[in-house]
Design an enzyme around this catalytic site. Structure first.
Site, PDB file in Angstrom:
ATOM      1  N   HIS A  63      76.249 -48.682 -14.383  1.00 40.44           N
ATOM      2  CA  HIS A  63      76.271 -49.501 -15.629  1.00 40.44           C
ATOM      3  C   HIS A  63      77.146 -49.557 -16.278  1.00 40.44           C
ATOM      4  CE1 HIS A  63      71.418 -50.094 -16.086  1.00 40.44           C
ATOM      5  NE2 HIS A  63      71.872 -48.820 -15.403  1.00 40.44           N
ATOM      6  N   LEU A  64      78.065 -50.591 -16.153  1.00 41.55           N
ATOM      7  CA  LEU A  64      79.832 -51.129 -16.437  1.00 41.55           C
ATOM      8  C   LEU A  64      79.453 -51.747 -17.766  1.00 41.55           C
ATOM      9  CD1 LEU A  64      81.519 -51.450 -13.290  1.00 41.55           C
ATOM     10  CD2 LEU A  64      81.010 -49.156 -14.848  1.00 41.55           C
ATOM     11  N   ASN A  95      71.909 -55.368 -15.593  1.00 38.46           N
ATOM     12  CA  ASN A  95      71.503 -55.740 -17.463  1.00 38.46           C
ATOM     13  C   ASN A  95      73.001 -55.955 -18.234  1.00 38.46           C
ATOM     14  OD1 ASN A  95      72.173 -53.000 -16.716  1.00 38.46           O
ATOM     15  ND2 ASN A  95      70.391 -52.097 -18.506  1.00 38.46           N
ATOM     16  N   ASP A 152      67.125 -54.180 -13.334  1.00 41.09           N
ATOM     17  CA  ASP A 152      66.793 -52.531 -13.647  1.00 41.09           C
ATOM     18  C   ASP A 152      66.928 -52.645 -15.631  1.00 41.09           C
ATOM     19  OD1 ASP A 152      66.663 -49.469 -13.283  1.00 41.09           O
ATOM     20  OD2 ASP A 152      69.272 -49.841 -14.085  1.00 41.09           O
ATOM     21  N   HIS A 179      63.390 -50.395 -10.824  1.00 39.33           N
ATOM     22  CA  HIS A 179      62.540 -50.301 -11.783  1.00 39.33           C
ATOM     23  C   HIS A 179      61.369 -49.766 -11.777  1.00 39.33           C
ATOM     24  CE1 HIS A 179      64.066 -48.444 -15.610  1.00 39.33           C
ATOM     25  NE2 HIS A 179      62.813 -48.180 -15.600  1.00 39.33           N
ATOM     26  N   HIS A 232      65.548 -44.367  -9.306  1.00 38.79           N
ATOM     27  CA  HIS A 232      65.451 -43.313  -9.986  1.00 38.79           C
ATOM     28  C   HIS A 232      63.681 -43.072 -10.583  1.00 38.79           C
ATOM     29  CE1 HIS A 232      64.485 -46.458 -13.052  1.00 38.79           C
ATOM     30  NE2 HIS A 232      65.462 -46.711 -13.425  1.00 38.79           N
ATOM     31  N   ASP A 305      72.701 -43.461 -12.913  1.00 35.80           N
ATOM     32  CA  ASP A 305      72.341 -43.694 -13.630  1.00 35.80           C
ATOM     33  C   ASP A 305      72.524 -44.236 -14.667  1.00 35.80           C
ATOM     34  OD1 ASP A 305      70.583 -45.494 -14.717  1.00 35.80           O
ATOM     35  OD2 ASP A 305      68.454 -44.458 -14.872  1.00 35.80           O
ATOM     36  N   HIS A 309      76.130 -45.218 -24.204  1.00 34.27           N
ATOM     37  CA  HIS A 309      75.666 -46.136 -25.343  1.00 34.27           C
ATOM     38  C   HIS A 309      76.207 -46.070 -26.620  1.00 34.27           C
ATOM     39  CE1 HIS A 309      71.689 -48.190 -23.616  1.00 34.27           C
ATOM     40  NE2 HIS A 309      71.456 -46.416 -23.135  1.00 34.27           N
ATOM     41  N   GLY A 324      69.331 -43.470 -21.780  1.00 33.06           N
ATOM     42  CA  GLY A 324      70.410 -44.008 -21.303  1.00 33.06           C
ATOM     43  C   GLY A 324      71.056 -42.356 -21.657  1.00 33.06           C
TER      44      GLY A 324
HETATM   45  O1  DOR Z   1      67.174 -45.727 -19.699  1.00 34.27           O
HETATM   46  C1  DOR Z   1      68.374 -46.381 -19.214  1.00 34.27           C
HETATM   47  N1  DOR Z   1      68.525 -46.873 -19.715  1.00 34.27           N
HETATM   48  N2  DOR Z   1      67.214 -46.442 -17.960  1.00 34.27           N
HETATM   49  C2  DOR Z   1      67.545 -47.459 -17.388  1.00 34.27           C
HETATM   50  O2  DOR Z   1      67.080 -48.095 -16.273  1.00 34.27           O
HETATM   51  C3  DOR Z   1      68.341 -48.809 -18.298  1.00 34.27           C
HETATM   52  C4  DOR Z   1      69.668 -47.655 -19.116  1.00 34.27           C
HETATM   53  C5  DOR Z   1      70.279 -48.596 -19.530  1.00 34.27           C
HETATM   54  O3  DOR Z   1      70.948 -50.341 -19.040  1.00 34.27           O
HETATM   55  O4  DOR Z   1      71.044 -48.414 -20.929  1.00 34.27           O
END
Ligand code: DOR
Length: 440
Positions: A63-64, A95, A152, A179, A232, A305, A309, A324
């Site tokens: 996730h970038l 996402n 995802d 997912h 995952h 994954d 955050h 995440g």
């Molecule tokens: O825990 C997660 N965070 N699972 C995911 O599939 C998405 C990810 C996120 O984008 O933060």
């Protein structure tokens, strides 16, 4: 700018053997592999004594956050974290805000990726806005080089829509990555469902939420003939379903995340939101089954994954915090740990972290690569694009969240001593990490 490199004194890891050899890199490609190689004047020498020299790692699940989530990560900061973790290519998850669900956003991520030192391949969303109601224009994204489509963060809940996506996907020759969590079973939950969630007063996400969607998608893949990748996986029963389907000839691959291999649900008893992730950390039996499946080849790949955050998304009550954890800079050592620690077979390590993920993303030399991506997951043979990872297996770094290169620091491994470190990373023939330090 290309340079001539001599990686000397290490053990080269090919798919079939591990042998002492130097690697000479000239103009972005491997020029020679052998013992005691001579190098021309001006060659930069990289010491690999005591190290494994293998193909650069390839992450199928990063996730970038860019566009839209730049406070958590950017393509640039995520790529820097990736290269420090030994990666030379990552697949960016869709996402973002807006979602990566059309050619314009795919092109934006590709352009941002080209400004980094590694290959950044966007995945495309399956549905418009990842909302699960209308199919996204997959063909226009595939034309730009997208080979993996996923919503995802959320599974495609509507089975009929997923069937149609697979029918289109098969025609386009792409892979649909799911997912697996059925929201009618998982919604509102924030940790694994079981005795522990009850005693903690937290709503659970049961394993069966994952397994029900794994089973559904395996049937749909069997019916449509579309290539399916399961993201995952976290339970023993998911592995059984996968194994049964493979035996029937279903074209399916599956990944596991380092945290599901190495952490268990009891950590949630701290109410520390760093342990909150979707799918959730499970029990010790599930983690053991995942490690076994990784060793025996039932699980194809380890994917991070990596889910950065910012503090305000994590510093909240457990049920309200974002799920995440970051993972790019710890995945290699945790995979070694899961594959037996000091006894881990380096061929298996590079198989699950580089060669097989490269094949799943269609980034190997033999793949038709649209979008200007270099060849990944190589055999360490002359003529290949020089994407390399040099692993110091005697290093014992301690995870310090503040020293991570990711813009976010939400690692569940703070203070943990890792079983290996990245000494050098070479991408497209350029030494981008030397002695553990990012060069750019
Ligand atoms: O825990 C997660 N965070 N699972 C995911 O599939 C998405 C990810 C996120 O984008 O933060």
């Amino acid at each position: 700018m290309s340079e001539t490199l001599l990686i000397h004194g290490g053990s080269v890891v090919t798919p079939t053997e591990v042998r002492r050899a130097d690697v000479l890199v000239v103009d972005g490609v491997i020029a020679a592999v052998g013992e005691g190689l001579e190098a021309p004047d001006g060659t930069r020498r990289l010491d690999a004594t005591g190290c494994w020299v293998g193909p650069g790692l390839v992450d199928l699940h990063t996730h970038l956050r860019e566009p839209g989530g730049e406070e958590a990560e950017t393509v640039e900061s995520g790529a820097r974290a990736a290269m420090c973790g030994g990666y030379t290519a990552v697949v960016a998850m869709p996402n973002t805000t807006p979602s990566t669900d059309c050619a314009a956003v795919v092109a934006q991520v590709i352009t941002l990726g080209r400004a980094t030192s590694i290959d950044v391949m966007p995945s495309g969303a399956i549905t418009v806005g990842r909302e699960g109601t209308h199919l996204a224009p997959m063909a226009e994204m595939a034309a730009l080089g997208v080979t993996i489509f996923t919503d995802d963060g959320m599974g495609v809940q509507d089975a009929g829509l997923m069937r149609r996506a697979m029918e289109y996907g098969r025609g386009l020759g792409v892979t649909l990555a799911e997912h697996c969590e059925d929201e009618s079973l998982a919604a509102g939950g924030c940790m694994n469902e079981g005795a522990l969630s009850s005693s903690l007063g937290l709503v659970g996400r049961p394993g069966i939420a994952e397994e029900a969607m794994v089973a559904r998608d395996l049937l749909l893949a069997e019916r449509t003939g579309c290539s399916l990748h399961l993201l995952h996986l976290s339970t023993a029963r998911s592995i059984e379903l996968l194994t049964e389907a493979r035996a029937r000839g279903v074209v399916v691959t599956a990944e596991v995340a380092p945290h599901h291999l190495t952490l268990t649900e009891d950590l949630c008893a701290t109410y520390d939101t760093v342990y909150k992730v979707h799918p959730p950390l499970r029990g010790a039996d599930d983690a053991a089954a995942l490690r076994l499946a990784l060793s025996d080849g039932h699980l194809d790949a380890v994917a991070t994954d990596h889910a950065p955050h910012p503090p305000q998304a994590k510093d909240r009550p457990f049920d309200d915090a974002a799920p995440g954890m970051v993972g790019l800079e710890t995945a290699l050592a945790l995979t070694i740990e899961a594959l037996g620690g000091e006894a881990a077979d380096p061929r298996a390590v590079f198989r699950v972290l580089s060669r097989t993920p490269a094949a799943i993303a269609r980034l190997r030399a033999s793949d038709e690569r649209i979008g200007g991506f270099s060849a990944q997951g190589g055999d360490l043979a002359p003529g290949e694009d020089a994407n390399l990872c040099v692993v110091d297996v005697s290093a014992r770094p301690v995870v310090d969240p503040h020293r991570l290169h990711s813009r976010s620091k939400n690692t569940p491994y703070a203070g943990r001593t890792l079983l290996a470190g990245v000494r050098h990373t070479v991408a497209r023939g350029i030494a981008i990490v030397i002695d553990g330090e990012a060069q750019r």
